[in-house]
Design a protein around this motif. Sequence first.
Motif: not given
Lengths: 308, 315
Positions: B127-128, B123-124, B131, A285, A288, A281, B133, B120-121
């Motif tokens: 991806y968070t 996308q962050m 992740s 990131m 970005y 992750a 799980r 960008a934020f």
Amino acid sequence: MNTTLFLIQCLNGLQLGVLLFLVAAGLTLVFGVMDFINLAHGVQYMLGAYLAVTFTALTGNLFLALPLALMAALALGLVLEVVVFRHLYDRDHLEQVLATFGIILFLNQGVKIVWGAAPLSVPVPEALQGSIAIAQGVLYPVYRLAIIGSGLAVALALHLVINHTRVGMLIRAGSTNAPMVSALGVDIRRLFMIVFGFGAMLAGFAGIMIAPILSVEPGMGDQILILAFVVIVIGGIGSIRGAFIAAILVGLVDTLGRSFSVDILRSFGMGPANARAVGPAISSMLIYVLMAAVLFFRPSGLFPAKGR
Amino acid sequence: MLRSPRLIPILLFALLAAVPLAGLFIRDGYLLSLFTRVMILAIAAISLDLILGFGALVSFGHAAFIGIGAYAMGILASHGQEGLLAGLVMALAASALFALITGAISLRTKGVYFIMITLAFGQMAFYTAASLRAYGGDDGLTVARRSLVFGSRLLENDRVFYYAVLASLIGVYLLCRMIVGSRFGRVLQGAKQNPQRMQAIGFNPYPYQLAAYVIAGMIGGFAGFLLANQTEFVSPAYMSWQRSGELIVMVIMGGIGSLHGAVIGAAAFLLLEEWLSGFTEHWKVIFGPMLVLIVLFMRGGILGFLARISGAKNG
């Protein structure tokens, strides 16, 4: 973390960076000179890859397919410019986003109709197959080196064109103050068309070059588009030099981050299970975070074009 | 007739209120769920219109708030906290916090750079979520049931849920209308038109824009909370950048800077998607060029088009 792996990953990062530069160069010029947000730039990269598939199948060789596919990519770019984009130059950014978003939808789906939804591939040309030793006991695929080499060559050529030719001078002038250039008697519309076609061709070139080592599929342009935007924003919009440095930086950070994030987290004392969960992750990131950090300290990117 | 600014929203909400009645005759649960979805995305689109249409803040990461609201609900529920109030408070607080931090940084930049930093934020956040799980990662998280209203399963009834969402939509619409008409809203619009002049008369736009960004983010989170309730499923796909793009498309398609235009845009977008995909799986080949044509020939979106034809009739 051993040195061999590190070296190989550095080269992989460089290869991604060079590829990103090819896409970002057109994007930043179109953006800088015409103040035009072209979300559809990524699909031109995708079209390049598909054209490579078709022409390689026809001619049996990527080297023969390359000029044909480049010409076709240029032609498609110019068609799009004439039919749609030139009507959008004096609209505001939002309308440009909307219209080019529509073009993405159309072309992504159109590609599915023409070539099918399944991923396609192009064989690596025979002359560039195999690996060579770049250091003691370190093998690296020749084709990837060819991508790096040709990308760097294009970057150099671009540098010469932009800084040492009349067209380049007009492009630089246009990205500083387009109305003034127009007032001095330059046919700005024709300049726009040249820049646009050229940018489309560069993106197409990136797509053609990557086709042998990546699966060619619909939507492959979307991911690279976002990365290319990150690159031009970090580099400063309208700046080729900025785009080049930012592209290499993003390529390296992304690739090295992906391969070493878990190791780095563990070296900071994180447990293996946690590191394996968080690492991917964080590495996705990373670019970005890099972009947000750059914009935090330099709100117009690293090398903003002068006068903007 | 259509020029009257109040009539269109009233007509719109009346139509939405009548949708379940049509369901009485044709017994179509599908219609109900489609329009519930329309209204939920309309809430998100209104919140985007608040900063986009009235503050000229083009956020390309607005879907992140939908995702945050949805995950707040889903994560609480997976720990056994299924109450409506707990979920709602959590969704609003989480999205407010995210908006405050990202807004404070993003608003330092202008124009295209703002578009890209919000992306960008977004996308962050994406991806968070992917992740996480423990909460499904890429695959997403199934929620056992809709939020409980004081322990009862009232919202499980689709018709009740529909009207709850409709009431939320009207509430959000009125709230945004009030914000836009207030002194705060005027400062925001002034800063959109001419930031220098606003500063010259003694207003620093930054805190106003930040407040608007946080409010829009919270409403977006609220929409996400509702979406998680409707689908009983939460996934990182809610936050993909394409989703943010679609929200912008909805706002512009309906007519930017009018609030109810966002509702029309959300409805038009989702209904067109449904309708065209009924003809062919390649509906995007039709939908894409339609967007281009809307930009080229329908300035001001659907609302602008309506105003023009009614204006032409009235001479």
